[in-house]
Design a protein around this motif. Structure first.
Motif: not given
Length: 488
Positions: A307-308, A380-389, A427-435, A439-444
């Protein structure tokens, strides 16, 4: 009789014998040995023929006992050449199949036996089929073997018919030597006063009253008294009615064998539980083992790491403490053997994996479950793209503002609008990455817990549950064999 019970009782003997053999050392040796010995004795009794009802005529010299025997069999048995009975040797008439084993045991000579149903007589008395009627030696004879014969007969007797005559019914030998000693068999006795054709009506009543009085003094007040005459046939039908009543009930040999079988079963059952205990759920035990290995903490750390947004070092599962695993194993065994007798508890303890082996198997299972990756690369890739955006959007927005102020309004507005749009995408990419990370954290974490639980449950099943179930299956089979249909 109520039906042939011999095969049924033999089947019960084999059922109990097989159950004792199956139990083996899980039953007390003394109990098992005694059960086998007692069952051999029961088999010997069964071999005597529990499907035969034994009725014996006993009387003194001159009582007309042999004449009554002929009257009851409706055969001129006493007049048939070499098989003519005497007062010193027993004779027997058998309705239905031969009872040779029984008659051998009673030492009735083969030439003193006759079958009531034969090619000549046919099956004209089917209601007495299974009856063995004995004409015993005179009880007042000097033959030394008579008392021994009576003693061997009593455990098998269904009806003991005392034949007396009007002159000697008060004989002390009869009352003191026999009747008073047989008070506990009163329900299986009948007194027949024979030769009443020699008496007047008043004489018959007086004799009957006197016989009833003497029987009461002997402690046999409830023993029926029949007045009869073998010569005229008077009262013989009443005696035959008693024979039919005997045939409507199970023979004493069958009842005794059934009682003995029941006694053996009850003694063996003292080494068994009333029911098999329920086994603990493997899943719950697996959870306890997972807790002992710190699996929840590892799963929580995994969930936090995934989740981090940044990389986080993961803790790995630790080798569980031997003492905790041993305690879990002992607790499982205590529950799984609740109510079992000591020898069966020991059998379960010997069947399951040893404590050391169980600990190793638990550790191996934990180590075989791979810890999932602590990072969601897609997120992580989604967050990186979002930060660049976000950065690009901010730059465009600033540029647009500068252009609007310094140059022209329209180009500045275009740059500013583009910047805002890129900021929104970022912002959407960063928030989606966090979500996604959450979700992945809970599933794993859940998948890791599930895989560990499954691996540990498999160890519990293989090392504890299946061996115990085998022992309990034996216990159930032994209990069913010992108790028969009563176990349901």
């Amino acid at each position: 009789m109520t039906g042939e019970v011999g095969p049924e009782l033999r089947a019960r003997v084999e059922e109990i014998r097989d159950a004792v053999d199956r139990a083996g050392s899980r039953l007390d040796r003394e109990v098992s040995d005694r059960a086998r010995t007692d069952l051999v004795r029961v088999v010997e009794r069964l071999e005597l023929g529990v499907d035969h009802a034994v009725v014996a005529l006993v009387g003194g010299t001159g009582s007309g006992k042999s004449s009554m025997f002929n009257a009851l069999t409706r055969l001129a048995f006493a007049d048939v050449g070499v098989i003519r009975p005497t007062t010193s040797q027993a004779a027997a008439c058998v309705w239905g199949p031969p009872a040779d084993t029984l008659l051998d045991f009673l030492q009735v000579a083969r030439e003193r036996r006759i079958l009531r149903e034969s090619a000549l007589t046919g099956a004209d008395e089917a209601d007495l089929r299974g009856l063995v009627l004995l004409d015993l030696p005179d009880h007042d004879s000097v033959a030394t073997g008579h008392a021994e014969l009576v003693n061997r007969l009593l455990p098998l007797i269904d009806l003991l018919i005392w034949v007396v005559d009007p002159q000697k019914y008060a004989d002390n030998v009869l009352h003191e030597g026999y009747l008073r000693e047989l008070q506990d068999r009163h329900e299986a006795m009948l007194v027949v006063v024979n030769q009443v054709d020699t008496l007047t009506e008043a004489g018959r009543a007086a004799v009957r009253d006197d016989v009833v009085r003497l029987l009461a003094e002997d402690g046999l007040a409830d023993v029926p008294v029949v007045l009869a005459s073998a010569r005229t046939g008077d009262g013989v039908s009443d005696v035959r009615d008693h024979l039919r009543e005997v045939m409507r009930t199970e023979s004493v040999a069958a009842r005794t064998a059934r009682d003995e079988i029941g006694a053996v079963a009850r003694r063996v059952a003292t080494g068994l539980a009333e029911r098999e205990p329920d086994l603990p759920e493997a899943g719950r035990t697996a959870e306890s083992l997972a807790d002992a290995a710190g699996v929840p903490a590892v799963a929580h750390a995994l969930e936090a790491a995934v989740a981090s947004p940044g990389p986080v070092a993961l803790s790995t599962v630790q080798r569980p403490a031997r003492s905790r695993v041993d305690a879990i194993r002992e607790g499982w065994l205590a529950t799984a053997t609740t109510g079992l007798p000591p020898r069966w508890r020991e059998a379960v303890g010997s069947a399951v994996a040893a404590a050391g082996d169980f600990h190793e198997h638990v550790t191996d299972a934990l180590e075989r479950v791979a810890l999932p990756e602590g990072r969601d690369r897609t997120a992580a890739r989604m967050r990186l793209i979002g930060m660049v955006a976000l950065v690009l959007g901010a730059v465009l927005g600033v540029a647009g503002a500068v252009v609007m102020l310094a140059v022209e309004r329209t180009p500045g507005l275009l740059l500013l609008g583009g910047g805002v749009l890129v900021l929104l995408v970022g912002a959407v990419l960063v928030l989606s990455a966090r979500s996604r990370r959450r979700r992945t954290a809970t599933e794993r974490a859940q998948r890791y817990r599930s895989e560990v639980a499954g691996a540990l449950a498999a160890v519990v099943t293989a090392d504890l549950e299946e061996p115990t179930a085998d022992v309990l299956a034996d216990h159930a089979a032994v209990r069913a064999g010992v108790l028969g249909s009563s176990t349901g």
